[in-house]
Enzyme design. Structure first.
Site: not given
Length: 594
Positions: A345, A469, A252
């Site tokens: 998740e 992030t 990601d």
């Protein structure tokens, strides 16, 4: 993958959110989020400090990522976002007096960078606005900046690998532990350029930016023939040890940092990589506004799942200007939230259920992060109502006597005794910024403060903040107080052309310890390269120069991402061929002539 039924669900969902929130309702949501933050923050300070994290069911603390009061450092700039100058000043002083990184513990390089280095840098850059009596030379100097540098220095040994990709773990005293695995995830390799780039620009030491860039490029250099990345790699060889490709867990923030690094540091080559990677992702992974997992070599679907971590993606798309795609995708993600009250998740898309053993929701921020970006881009009040859903769910299920607890299972809403630091660093911050529509950090360049450092004049607090992030905002204007174009140690156009013509040459000098070599390489060249070890010229064997016109044209277009460089490519071919005739093979000088 998504059938007619889900399309109808989306239509009904959009209609159900058609009513606008009043200004008073938005204000009440903002204040409710402020209360959420302080309930969790006060619980941590009362029951858990100086441990890393609060255990919200037993009302005590424990160490998780490194035993350095992680939650306090992670939450510091959230205090600033909420305007609490008094507590910010108190905590900043407490951290500089108490924190000690010279300890014999093994830590995650990735987590320590985004939470500790990022948190300290952000707090350092906010200190002046928060009324701290900053020392002369700020923002190029300061105690929190020195702490960030100290921690980054302890992470640097992890980057001393043949590929430049860092190990996943480092000991804060002794470097990489003996016997440490060489396998780490792609995100763990490529999530440093925001923090390390900012640190280099503020301190004037190029080593941090260089190692972060080398790692980013190393990952991309090992991509598959169809421009997909795997999710785990051997940092010593570059061999992919897990070849599933997606936009979520393990990959990601690599994509996120291409965009944010390009913006913060004005590096268009990183945006060019992202654009190419996104084309591949849309071609092989995107199916009806869902992103699935596929083999990196063929693009064959392996897992039809949505991961909670993937909810950052619409935010990134909004940053690059594709708001329409971002809204379509976030609608899907919010529909999952509405089904359970949270995003699990892993969510099995065909079966519309949480995946077994992946049913938890650890108070993650990614969905509200995208909502915050999308609302800033669109002012669409539907997005605000999605955020109101998140607040209601968290308040109803996760609130405990002394904080907020991880949802262990989204099916039955059972809880787990953990409150990760990112709840205070990210989730509550993004929720607050979603509803605090006039927050100072939303400044779009209408105002700023002229600041002078020595002979330099710069604009601080002028907006355009880049969030790492872990949601730690970096002020790009402040970097210009310590770094200007004249100081630039990055690759020039000539260097980039030389890199195209001989990709191996510029990196041969980095085969030993990265720290010393890279720092030396970027000093102003005063003597011959052979004597000093610095790179004055890039000598290339003529056999390595691709004189075929098409290959060079394609290479230049790929590097500079524009059709206008065909003439430049023609010139490169011409000069290369001419140099072959006269025996001069210095590609960098050729490129400078062009």
């Amino acid at each position: 993958m998504k059938g007619i039924g889900l399309h109808l669900l989306q239509i009904c969902f959009c209609v159900s959110l058609s009513n606008s929130l009043t200004d008073k309702e938005i204000w009440k949501l903002r204040e409710e989020v402020r209360g959420m933050f302080y309930h969790a923050y006060d619980g941590y300070m009362k029951y858990a400090y100086p441990y890393d994290e609060l255990r919200p069911l037993s009302c005590d603390g424990h160490d998780t990522w490194g035993s350095y009061s992680l939650t306090l450092i992670d939450a510091l700039d959230t205090l600033a976002v909420m305007g609490n100058k008094t507590e910010f000043q108190r905590v900043a002083h407490l951290i500089t007096q108490k924190a000690n990184f010279d300890v014999d513990i093994n830590v995650s390089v990735f987590e320590t960078n985004i939470r500790i280095v990022g948190g300290l840098l952000s707090a350092h850059l906010m200190s002046r606005k928060m009324g701290v009596d900053v020392e002369p030379g700020w923002p190029c100097k300061g105690p929190l900046l020195r702490m960030a540098k100290d921690m980054a220095d302890r992470l640097l040994p992890a980057f001393d690998t043949p590929t430049g990709m860092p190990y996943g773990t480092v000991n804060l005293k002794d470097g990489v532990p003996e016997g440490e695995t060489t396998v780490t995830c792609t995100a763990g390799v490529g999530t440093y350029i925001v923090e390390f780039g900012a640190l280099s620009r503020l301190t004037g030491d190029p080593v941090y930016e260089e190692v972060a860039l080398r790692a980013l490029h190393a990952v991309w250099d090992h991509r598959s023939a169809i421009d997909l990345l795997g999710n785990h790699v051997d940092v010593s060889t570059g061999r992919w040890t897990a070849q599933d490709s997606g936009i979520g867990a393990g990959i990601d923030s690599y994509f996120e940092y291409l965009v944010k690094g390009a913006t913060l540091l004005q590096r268009p080559e990183l945006m060019a990589i992202f654009n190419q990677a996104r084309i591949a992702a849309d071609k092989h992974l995107r199916h009806d506004d869902w992103y699935l997992w596929a083999t990196m070599t063929k693009g064959h679907v392996t897992m039809a799942v949505f991961q909670s971590l993937e909810a950052y993606w619409p935010g990134v798309l909004s940053l690059v200007g594709d708001v329409n795609s971002a809204l379509k995708i976030v609608f899907n993600y919010h529909q999952v939230w509405k089904q359970f009250g949270f995003t699990p998740e892993f969510y099995n898309i065909p079966r519309a259920e949480a995946s077994v053993n992946r049913e938890g929701y650890p108070l993650r921020p990614e969905l509200v992060e995208s909502l915050m970006y999308l609302y800033r881009a669109t002012k669409d009040e539907t997005v605000l109502q999605m955020g109101a859903d998140l607040v209601a769910s968290i308040q109803h299920t996760a609130r405990t006597e002394c904080g907020y607890a991880t949802v262990k299972n989204v099916n039955d809403h059972t809880l787990e005794n953990r409150m990760e630091s990112f709840f205070l660093a990210e989730t509550t911050k993004y929720l607050f910024l979603l509803f605090d529509t006039e927050n100072w950090i939303h400044n779009a360049g209408e105002r700023g403060q002229v600041h002078r450092v020595g002979e330099r004049e710069c604009i601080v607090e002028g907006g355009g903040y880049i969030f790492n992030t872990e949601a730690h905002p970096i002020d790009p204007g402040a970097l210009a107080c310590c770094f200007t174009k004249e100081d630039d140690w990055s690759l020039s156009v000539a260097d980039q052309v030389a890199l195209i013509l001989d990709p191996a040459a510029p990196w041969k000098k980095h085969e030993s310890t990265p720290g010393k070599d890279i720092q030396d390489d970027n000093k102003a060249p005063e003597t011959d390269a052979e004597d000093s070890g610095s790179t004055v010229e890039v000598e290339v064997d003529i056999e390595k120069i691709p004189v075929d016109k098409k290959s060079v044209v394609d290479a230049v277009k790929k590097a500079f991402d524009t059709e206008e460089n065909e003439e430049m490519a023609d010139d490169i071919v011409h000069v290369s061929v001419e140099s072959e005739k006269n025996g001069s093979h210095n590609v960098k000088n050729q490129a400078n002539q062009i």
